[in-house]
Design a protein around this motif. Structure first.
Motif, short mmCIF file in Angstrom:
data_model
loop_
_atom_site.label_atom_id
_atom_site.label_comp_id
_atom_site.label_asym_id
_atom_site.label_seq_id
_atom_site.Cartn_x
_atom_site.Cartn_y
_atom_site.Cartn_z
N ALA A 1 2.51 1.80 -3.31
CA ALA A 1 1.52 2.29 -4.28
C ALA A 1 1.24 3.77 -4.13
O ALA A 1 0.81 4.42 -5.08
CB ALA A 1 0.22 1.49 -4.13
N THR A 2 1.49 4.32 -2.95
CA THR A 2 1.29 5.76 -2.75
C THR A 2 2.57 6.56 -3.00
O THR A 2 2.62 7.75 -2.73
CB THR A 2 0.77 6.05 -1.33
OG1 THR A 2 1.72 5.57 -0.36
CG2 THR A 2 -0.57 5.38 -1.08
N ALA B 1 2.38 -0.76 -7.85
CA ALA B 1 1.33 0.26 -7.68
C ALA B 1 0.11 -0.08 -8.51
O ALA B 1 -1.04 0.03 -8.04
CB ALA B 1 1.88 1.63 -8.05
N ARG C 1 8.41 -1.02 -8.82
CA ARG C 1 7.45 -0.42 -7.90
C ARG C 1 6.23 0.08 -8.68
O ARG C 1 5.12 0.10 -8.14
CB ARG C 1 8.12 0.72 -7.13
CG ARG C 1 9.29 0.25 -6.28
CD ARG C 1 10.10 1.43 -5.74
NE ARG C 1 9.58 1.92 -4.50
CZ ARG C 1 10.02 1.58 -3.29
NH1 ARG C 1 11.00 0.69 -3.18
NH2 ARG C 1 9.50 2.11 -2.20
N THR C 2 6.44 0.48 -9.94
CA THR C 2 5.30 0.93 -10.76
C THR C 2 4.33 -0.22 -10.99
O THR C 2 3.11 -0.04 -10.90
CB THR C 2 5.80 1.46 -12.12
OG1 THR C 2 6.65 2.58 -11.90
CG2 THR C 2 4.64 1.88 -13.00
N ALA D 1 -1.75 -2.94 -6.93
CA ALA D 1 -2.46 -2.51 -5.72
C ALA D 1 -3.77 -1.83 -6.08
O ALA D 1 -4.80 -2.03 -5.43
CB ALA D 1 -1.57 -1.58 -4.90
N VAL D 2 -3.74 -1.01 -7.14
CA VAL D 2 -4.97 -0.34 -7.60
C VAL D 2 -5.97 -1.37 -8.12
O VAL D 2 -7.16 -1.36 -7.77
CB VAL D 2 -4.65 0.69 -8.70
CG1 VAL D 2 -5.94 1.21 -9.34
CG2 VAL D 2 -3.86 1.85 -8.12
N ARG E 1 0.84 -1.21 0.00
CA ARG E 1 0.00 0.00 0.00
C ARG E 1 0.87 1.26 0.00
O ARG E 1 0.59 2.22 -0.70
CB ARG E 1 -0.92 0.01 1.23
CG ARG E 1 -2.01 -1.06 1.22
CD ARG E 1 -3.00 -0.82 2.36
NE ARG E 1 -3.91 -1.94 2.51
CZ ARG E 1 -3.75 -2.94 3.35
NH1 ARG E 1 -2.69 -2.95 4.15
NH2 ARG E 1 -4.61 -3.92 3.41
#
Length: 223
Positions: A171-172, A210, A206-207, A213-214, A168
């Protein structure tokens, strides 16, 4: 009480096809908040123009970058732009829809990835997102990514609670240092959790994390 008008976003268009450059430039001309400040025919030309603009403090906010070009291709140009002008955002605009190519460009620091059949509204949205330090990915590419992640629920279920928390935060946009501070752990431990999380989900960046996660509903998509 007066309010200042929003800043006009300055864009450099880099493409070896004159028709593509002119078409994009013509579309941007009708927008109030975005303007094309120049056109480059390849990566080398783009770097030379950026160097000159930098001399006068007139760097663009965003570079729209094609990938396949003579003299210097988009990948090489991307690396040089990020090294020499780190404040300039880069949005890739290409006809190549391979996931591996997209992942590579995103890992190199691209702020967006669009296919050339993308609509004009998507081009403008990607430019605005890049200026806000957000990532914009072509809808068809995002769908490919989702399909590529076979049985994502299985991958998610393999994560520990701590790894889900790390996901999480990744993702932010949190860095390892920020994750460590948030979770009251060492930066080294945070780095280990991030590595373990990416490995369990079969991801390389990490992209990608993210996006997953979305798609999994762990965080809300950026608007």
């Amino acid at each position: 009480m007066s309010t200042s008008s929003p800043k006009t976003l300055r864009v450099l268009i880099v493409d070896d096809h004159a028709v593509a450059r002119r078409g994009i430039s013509a579309y941007l001309e009708v927008l109030e908040d975005i303007e094309a400040i120049g056109q480059a025919v390849d990566g080398q030309d783009a770097l030379e123009q950026l160097a000159e603009l930098d001399t006068y403090g007139n760097l663009p906010d965003v570079v729209l970058l094609d990938l396949m070009m003579p003299r210097m291709d988009g990948m090489t140009a991307m690396q040089e732009i990020r090294r020499k002008h780190p404040g300039v955002k880069v949005v890739v605009l290409t006809s190549f829809g391979e996931m591996e190519r997209m992942n590579t460009m995103m890992q190199l620091g691209a702020s967006g990835y669009l296919l050339k059949d993308a609509g004009a509204l998507d081009v403008a949205a990607a430019i605005r997102a890049a200026a806000r330090d957000e990532v914009f990915i072509d809808t068809s590419m995002a769908k490919k990514f989702t399909l590529q992640m076979s049985a994502p629920s299985v991958g998610m279920s393999s994560l520990t609670e701590r790894e889900r928390a790390v996901l999480r935060l990744v993702a932010t946009g949190k860095s390892n240092r920020e994750i460590a501070k948030e979770l009251f752990i060492s930066e080294r431990t945070a780095r280990t959790h991030v590595s373990n999380m990416l490995g369990k989900l079969n991801l390389t960046s990490r992209t990608q994390a993210a996006l997953m996660a979305v798609n999994a509903g762990l965080v809300a998509p950026t608007t």
